[in-house]
Write an enzyme that holds these catalytic residues in place. Structure first.
Site, PDB file in Angstrom:
ATOM      1  N   ASP A 102       1.326   2.494   3.564  1.00 59.86           N
ATOM      2  CA  ASP A 102       0.476   3.670   3.357  1.00 59.86           C
ATOM      3  C   ASP A 102       1.300   4.953   3.463  1.00 59.86           C
ATOM      4  OD1 ASP A 102      -1.834   5.130   2.819  1.00 59.86           O
ATOM      5  OD2 ASP A 102      -2.527   5.122   4.894  1.00 59.86           O
ATOM      6  N   HIS A 127       1.565   5.378  -1.642  1.00 58.23           N
ATOM      7  CA  HIS A 127       1.216   6.574  -2.411  1.00 58.23           C
ATOM      8  C   HIS A 127       2.498   7.193  -2.974  1.00 58.23           C
ATOM      9  CE1 HIS A 127      -2.979   6.863  -0.930  1.00 58.23           C
ATOM     10  NE2 HIS A 127      -2.475   6.288   0.145  1.00 58.23           N
ATOM     11  N   HIS A 176       0.869  -1.186   0.000  1.00 61.78           N
ATOM     12  CA  HIS A 176       0.000   0.000   0.000  1.00 61.78           C
ATOM     13  C   HIS A 176       0.901   1.229   0.000  1.00 61.78           C
ATOM     14  CE1 HIS A 176      -3.737   2.171   1.846  1.00 61.78           C
ATOM     15  NE2 HIS A 176      -3.025   3.000   1.085  1.00 61.78           N
ATOM     16  N   HIS A 232      -4.632  -0.903   5.719  1.00 65.28           N
ATOM     17  CA  HIS A 232      -4.297  -0.114   6.915  1.00 65.28           C
ATOM     18  C   HIS A 232      -5.303  -0.308   8.047  1.00 65.28           C
ATOM     19  CE1 HIS A 232      -7.164   2.510   4.983  1.00 65.28           C
ATOM     20  NE2 HIS A 232      -6.287   3.184   4.264  1.00 65.28           N
ATOM     21  N   LYS A 247      -9.041  -0.513  -6.303  1.00 69.35           N
ATOM     22  CA  LYS A 247      -9.141   0.135  -4.994  1.00 69.35           C
ATOM     23  C   LYS A 247     -10.525   0.747  -4.788  1.00 69.35           C
ATOM     24  CE  LYS A 247      -7.876   1.827  -1.023  1.00 69.35           C
ATOM     25  NZ  LYS A 247      -6.629   2.513  -0.704  1.00 69.35           N
ATOM     26  N   HIS A 254     -10.401   0.869   1.396  1.00 71.47           N
ATOM     27  CA  HIS A 254     -10.215   1.823   2.488  1.00 71.47           C
ATOM     28  C   HIS A 254     -11.408   1.627   3.407  1.00 71.47           C
ATOM     29  CE1 HIS A 254      -8.846   5.774   4.231  1.00 71.47           C
ATOM     30  NE2 HIS A 254     -10.049   5.625   4.781  1.00 71.47           N
TER      31      HIS A 254
END
Length: 346
Positions: A248, A16, A14, A175, A100, A137
């Site tokens: 994350d 970004h 995970h 997460h 996602k 999420h």
């Protein structure tokens, strides 16, 4: 206690990377330690089609250092207009690894997410049939639900109904931050897994709020009570092979974090492995580190374990990490775990 740990190169399930100058700045930080990473699609505009994913992958590859062997594993952003045929074709071609799900408004750049879950049932059915994992999420966004309860409510109202309506759908609850999330993954059978971040292993909501608001500890899902943090540590270091590392890592310019309405996200790419190794040492579980960071994720995603290796060495002096990095003239603060780190990637 072993002074060195050598393991197959870890993956980040995970991550970004953003875009533009931020992508150029942060991609090398993850590529330095990780072999592969599941790349989040919440750009502006989001990565919603196979063509979008191909273009974004090209930008990521261009941002990597020369000779890097890092592999971005692309995802698509699920919307109420997502074309099932495009998802399946992108997955079968090897371009896209997962899809996602962001409930609309749940986190950064999630405005295009799903509001009416009945409108994505056809996509989820096609994904289940084709073996495309769904990364979620896991928070509801109803304003009447307390922010500290949104993960538990998501499980009850959204995730469990989706899974019952779509048998065979493989789901990664990303997460996780609560005892509820840990229990749901542990008891949910072979088609569900959970990622755990480095920062949720070391901070609770007191770290965020006591003695002043600390914006660089603010993330979504927000850190919870100490009992939940301890449950995450037990899950990460335990024997269930459906928990694995997803950092994350979510960079934002300091100006956006340190503001009247600060952005959610902790930038942990530079020091995540040092933090996790220290947690496992504290828990007396260094023998379980390899499973959590190198083996459980590939097993769930049906991918081979990385062939090359990485060594972590324990040193007496604390490892020096930069306080921040430069991203196109803007500072990005590196997550500070609040204690010295003694495990260094060599």
């Amino acid at each position: 206690m072993s002074e060195t740990v050598t393991l197959p190169r870890p993956d980040d399930w995970h991550l970004h990377l953003r875009d533009g100058a931020m992508l150029t700045a942060v991609a090398p930080e993850s590529a330095r330690h990780f072999g592969r990473a599941i790349i989040m699609p919440n750009l502006v505009p989001p990565v919603v089609t196979g063509a979008d994913a191909a273009a974004y992958r090209d930008r990521i590859m261009a941002a990597l250092p020369a000779g890097s062997r890092f592999t971005p594993l692309m995802t698509l952003y699920l919307t109420e207009e997502t074309d099932p045929a495009d998802v399946v074709a992108a997955h079968e071609s090897g371009l896209v690894t997962a899809v996602k799900l962001y409930p609309a408004g749940a986190t950064t750049n999630s405005a295009s997410g799903v509001r009416d879950f009945t409108r994505v049932h056809g996509v989820l059915e096609a994904m289940a049939e084709a073996g495309v994992p769904l990364c979620v999420h896991g928070e509801v966004t109803d304003p009447e639900i307390d922010i500290f309860d949104r993960e538990a409510v998501f499980i009850e109202r959204v995730l469990d109904p989706i899974r019952h309506a779509t048998p065979g759908l493989r789901v990664v609850m990303e997460h996780i931050t609560t005892q509820d999330g840990v229990a749901y993954v542990r008891e949910g059978g072979p088609d569900i897994a959970g990622t755990i971040t480095a920062h949720h292993l070391v901070i609770n909501r007191n770290h965020l709020l006591v003695g002043g608001i600390r914006p660089h500890y603010y993330c979504l899902p927000v850190a919870k009570r100490e009992a939940h943090r301890l449950a995450l540590r037990a899950a990460a270091t335990g024997d269930c092979d459906r928990f694995f590392l997803g950092t994350d890592s979510a960079p934002h310019p300091d100006g956006a974090k340190e503001s009247a309405c600060g952005c959610a996200g902790c930038f942990t790419a530079p020091n995540a492995l040092s933090i996790v190794a220290q947690v496992f040492e504290q828990e007396g579980a260094l023998d379980r580190l390899e499973a959590f960071v190198s083996r459980n994720g590939p097993a769930f995603y049906g991918l081979p374990v990385n062939e090359d290796t990485l060594t972590l060495a324990r040193q007496d002096a604390p490892v020096a990490y930069p306080d921040r990095i430069d991203a196109g003239g803007e500072d990005v603060t590196v997550f500070d775990p609040g204690f010295p780190l003694h495990w260094q990637v060599t």
